[in-house]
Design an enzyme around this catalytic site. Sequence first.
Site, short mmCIF file in Angstrom:
data_model
loop_
_atom_site.label_atom_id
_atom_site.label_comp_id
_atom_site.label_asym_id
_atom_site.label_seq_id
_atom_site.Cartn_x
_atom_site.Cartn_y
_atom_site.Cartn_z
N GLU A 119 -0.40 -1.66 4.14
CA GLU A 119 0.13 -0.40 4.67
C GLU A 119 -0.10 -0.31 6.18
O GLU A 119 -1.20 -0.60 6.67
CB GLU A 119 -0.56 0.78 3.97
CG GLU A 119 -0.07 2.14 4.42
CD GLU A 119 -0.83 3.29 3.78
OE1 GLU A 119 -0.28 4.41 3.75
OE2 GLU A 119 -1.96 3.07 3.31
N LYS A 196 6.68 6.43 1.39
CA LYS A 196 5.51 6.86 0.63
C LYS A 196 5.81 8.17 -0.09
O LYS A 196 6.13 9.18 0.54
CB LYS A 196 4.33 7.02 1.60
CG LYS A 196 2.97 7.17 0.94
CD LYS A 196 1.89 7.04 2.01
CE LYS A 196 0.49 7.09 1.44
NZ LYS A 196 -0.53 6.83 2.48
N CYS A 233 0.33 2.90 -1.18
CA CYS A 233 -1.04 3.40 -1.16
C CYS A 233 -1.35 4.48 -2.20
O CYS A 233 -1.50 4.21 -3.37
CB CYS A 233 -1.40 3.86 0.25
SG CYS A 233 -3.20 3.99 0.51
#
Length: 385
Positions: A119, A196, A233
């Site tokens: 990330e 994300k 994540c």
Amino acid sequence: MAAAQIDGVETVLAEKLEGVSLDEVKRILYGRPYKTLDISPAAEKIAQDGDFQLTGYIVDAQKEQTRAPRLVRVAAIQNRIHRPTTDSVVEQRDAIHQRVGAMIEAAAAAGANVIGLQEAWTMPFAFCTRERLPWTEFAESVYTGPTTQFLSKLAVKHDIVIISPILERDEEKDDVIWNTAVVISHTGRVIGRSRKNHIPRVGDFNESTYYMESTLGHPVFETKYGRIGINICYGRHHPQNWMMYALNGAEIIFNPSATVGTLSEPLWGIEARNAAIANHVFTVGINRVGTETFPNEFTSGNGQPAHKDFGHFYGSSYIAAPDGSRTPSLSRVREGVLIAELDLNLCRQCKDAWGFRMTNRLDMYAQKLTEVSNPEYRPDIRREQ
């Protein structure tokens, strides 16, 4: 003084156990043993000269009569930052480009077809600071930014697909910033982007200062080497997030991350592996490594004193298979490249064996989730009269 970091669970086990005992502990922890992948001398030399870890495994499937093996070599790269956070944005980014470029060369020399990066790999994970400048200057265009241009050349050179999570500046729409993964084809062209879906607001990880939740959903990318999803994540804590990438056809789901020990390490080895089992897919957990120090102190809403770093990124990248087995992790303290040769036929074999897709009752959950999303919903709890 902070306690010294151990290299990894595998290192400690190997120091304390041997023979049958070590083999049995590994089997219980990681499932079936994998054969070690032969790494070319050229790749080994790049890793040795660059002082980073390089390891590889073979994740095979049963031989079938009507389908040939569908072999793809996937690489996970974990890196640290390589210049102080007080250096200029360009100096910091270019130093990481140079370092990761060498690691990509090693992965390609070892036969990797798809390479996943961590990330926000081009920058320090500065979102804990809540400061705007200079950190927002790391944001760049998915299509024309320096990182995509840099990686596109490597993709063409080595005939590889690269998953490149960056801080995106959406120059096509109001210059808004997003946490984005760019999928670069073996042709060097951008296939698309995934953003994300879940933004943490936990201690120092209050990233909504910089970007908000994606509106792109769960895109899956058809590449030369298989269908790929990217669960960035914090999304790994949401089982439904993994599930939607799988339902959209992903065979391999990458989880590029940046997470520190005291917060999440006990969860790290479980979540991507559980997702592989539940969704009949391969998962690739990638975490950065090292401790990053910033020029100004910052605080968070957890009552801790002001500080200039927010802990040790513990690396430990690994790859999990749909049968529940997994590779050993990369180091907790060193940069590294993990390669696994996967037989994608294992995805369907596990679907046939376990039948989760047949028994998942999506219709029932769809109805109930619609009801639960109504603010007036109350839990269905039965009590004694």
